[in-house]
Write a protein that holds these residues in place. Structure first.
Motif, short mmCIF file in Angstrom:
data_model
loop_
_atom_site.label_atom_id
_atom_site.label_comp_id
_atom_site.label_asym_id
_atom_site.label_seq_id
_atom_site.Cartn_x
_atom_site.Cartn_y
_atom_site.Cartn_z
N GLU A 204 45.65 91.06 22.47
CA GLU A 204 46.48 91.50 23.33
C GLU A 204 46.76 90.63 24.39
O GLU A 204 48.13 90.62 24.73
N TYR A 205 46.04 89.48 24.58
CA TYR A 205 46.61 88.56 25.53
C TYR A 205 47.84 87.93 24.72
O TYR A 205 48.59 87.14 25.30
N VAL A 206 47.65 87.48 23.55
CA VAL A 206 48.73 86.82 22.88
C VAL A 206 49.93 87.74 23.09
O VAL A 206 51.26 87.04 23.31
N TRP A 207 49.89 88.90 22.98
CA TRP A 207 51.03 89.86 22.76
C TRP A 207 51.71 89.64 24.18
O TRP A 207 52.86 89.67 24.39
N GLN A 208 50.69 89.76 25.43
CA GLN A 208 51.17 89.64 26.82
C GLN A 208 52.06 88.20 26.99
O GLN A 208 53.12 88.30 27.67
N ALA A 209 51.42 87.26 26.38
CA ALA A 209 52.10 86.25 26.48
C ALA A 209 53.40 85.94 26.25
O ALA A 209 54.30 85.50 26.56
N LEU A 210 53.56 86.57 24.80
CA LEU A 210 54.99 86.78 24.13
C LEU A 210 55.77 87.53 25.00
O LEU A 210 56.77 87.28 25.19
N ASP A 211 55.32 88.79 25.13
CA ASP A 211 56.25 89.99 25.63
C ASP A 211 56.46 89.76 27.20
O ASP A 211 57.82 89.94 27.60
N GLU A 212 55.36 89.47 27.91
CA GLU A 212 55.65 89.48 29.49
C GLU A 212 56.26 88.19 29.85
O GLU A 212 56.81 88.15 30.94
#
Ligand code: ADE
Ligand code: ZN
Length: 338
Positions: A204-212
């Motif tokens: 989830e933190y990787v998704w956040q780094a990418l998306d947010e």
């Protein structure tokens, strides 16, 4: 020539290196003496013995203690120059270096002395060692976003020396989303964006780094492999992962080098490359990282070649500079038999 030698002699880039993590105990001791700083260790040997970690936090506690010796511009110059000389021995021709300004300014060290010393060494490395570089300012994620925003303000007079911003320190409990505003400001200023994600923290933190945060590279990314949709997204977007095998072993992200996910990453169509992270603390510079995975996983020549290519394609060099570096690598590889 065997594959370890092939990798060692190859021109390469390093894209994940904390300059404060290259602080060798010998230099730390000499600097402590000249600056009148008392270290909680009696000898170089005692320092090295303390480098036994069971997780990221145990390492970070000692890493911040080591930094306390760095006070003046010349200290940052000496630290950076020592790394660059060592990197030249490993045939690094391009390096992208992290620094942690908050680890210094919170002790009363001037931002201008930190960045001045580092930048002077980087300029000398271009001249004297033929090593090109980029400088990436990291925000410490265990601190607040307000603190990161103050650091961003302090950095404004020096933006011409800074190529990108990153996110490091204690990952779990400090998700990338916490730093959305400061990353937006850095993006608006035209800086490159990277973040440590998936070292200890969840996919989830990787998704956040990418998306947010909209990062262009993921530092580590090991735990991205737990999420099939994420792996596909990373592969489809050609996202580079700056992977650090000896760090992963020392910080117990893996319990044995034979379990390192580097081959899985390559097989999944991801773009990993190899780095030393904090070489003084983790027992090896970039070539030692190549040697460790080549040995433990019996990597093929094609796999080693892919890692070397990714080191340049994943960099923030211009398209022309990347083409130049890849030409150098290709000409080296066609001349070498392994
Ligand atoms: N700071 C220095 N090295 C680090 C790492 N491997 N992870 C997070 N923060 C760091
Ligand atoms: Zn790191």
């Amino acid at each position: 020539m065997n594959l370890i030698e092939l990798a060692a002699n190859a021109p390469k880039a390093e894209l994940h290196l904390h300059i404060e993590g290259s602080f060798e105990p010998e230099l730390m001791f000499a600097m402590a003496r000249r600056n009148g700083v008392k270290l909680p260790f009696a000898s170089v040997e005692e320092i090295r013995k303390a480098y036994n970690f069971s997780n990221l936090q145990e390492f970070l506690d000692i890493y911040y203690q080591g930094m306390s010796v760095l006070l003046y511009s010349q200290d940052f110059y000496d630290l950076t120059w020592a790394y660059l000389q060592r990197a030249a021995e490993d045939n690094v021709i391009h390096t992208e270096i992290f620094f942690d300004p908050q680890g210094h300014t919170e002790r009363g060290v001037k931002f201008s002395d930190v960045i001045g010393g580092i930048s002077r060494a980087l300029a000398d490395a271009k001249q004297k060692l033929g090593i090109s570089s980029k400088l990436i300012m990291c925000f410490l994620r265990h601190l607040s976003e307000e603190d990161a925003l103050s650091t961003w303000e302090e950095a404004q007079p020096f933006l011409s020396l800074i190529d990108g911003v990153g996110l490091d320190s204690s990952e779990v409990g400090h998700p990338p989303s916490k730093f959305k505003n400061v990353f937006t400001l850095a993006r608006q200023a035209g800086l490159h964006l990277v973040a440590h994600a998936g070292e200890e923290g969840p996919p989830e933190y990787v998704w956040q780094a990418l998306d947010e945060l909209q990062v262009e590279r993921i530092d580590h990314g090991n735990r991205a492999l737990e999420d099939r949709k994420l792996v596909k997204h990373l592969a489809d977007s050609g996202m580079c992962l700056t992977v650090c095998p000896l760090s992963n072993l020392k910080l117990c992200v893996i319990d044995d080098m034979s379990k390192h996910p580097i081959r899985k990453m390559l097989d999944a169509g991801l773009k990993p490359m190899l780095n030393s992270d904090d070489p003084s603390y983790f027992g090896g510079y970039v070539n030692d990282n190549y040697a460790a995975v080549i040995t433990a996983l019996n990597l093929t020549r094609d796999e080693v070649t892919a890692l070397l290519i990714n080191s340049f394609t994943g960099s923030f060099l211009s398209a022309e500079q990347k083409a130049d570096a890849l030409e150098k690598l290709n000409s080296y590889l066609t001349r070498s038999t392994a």
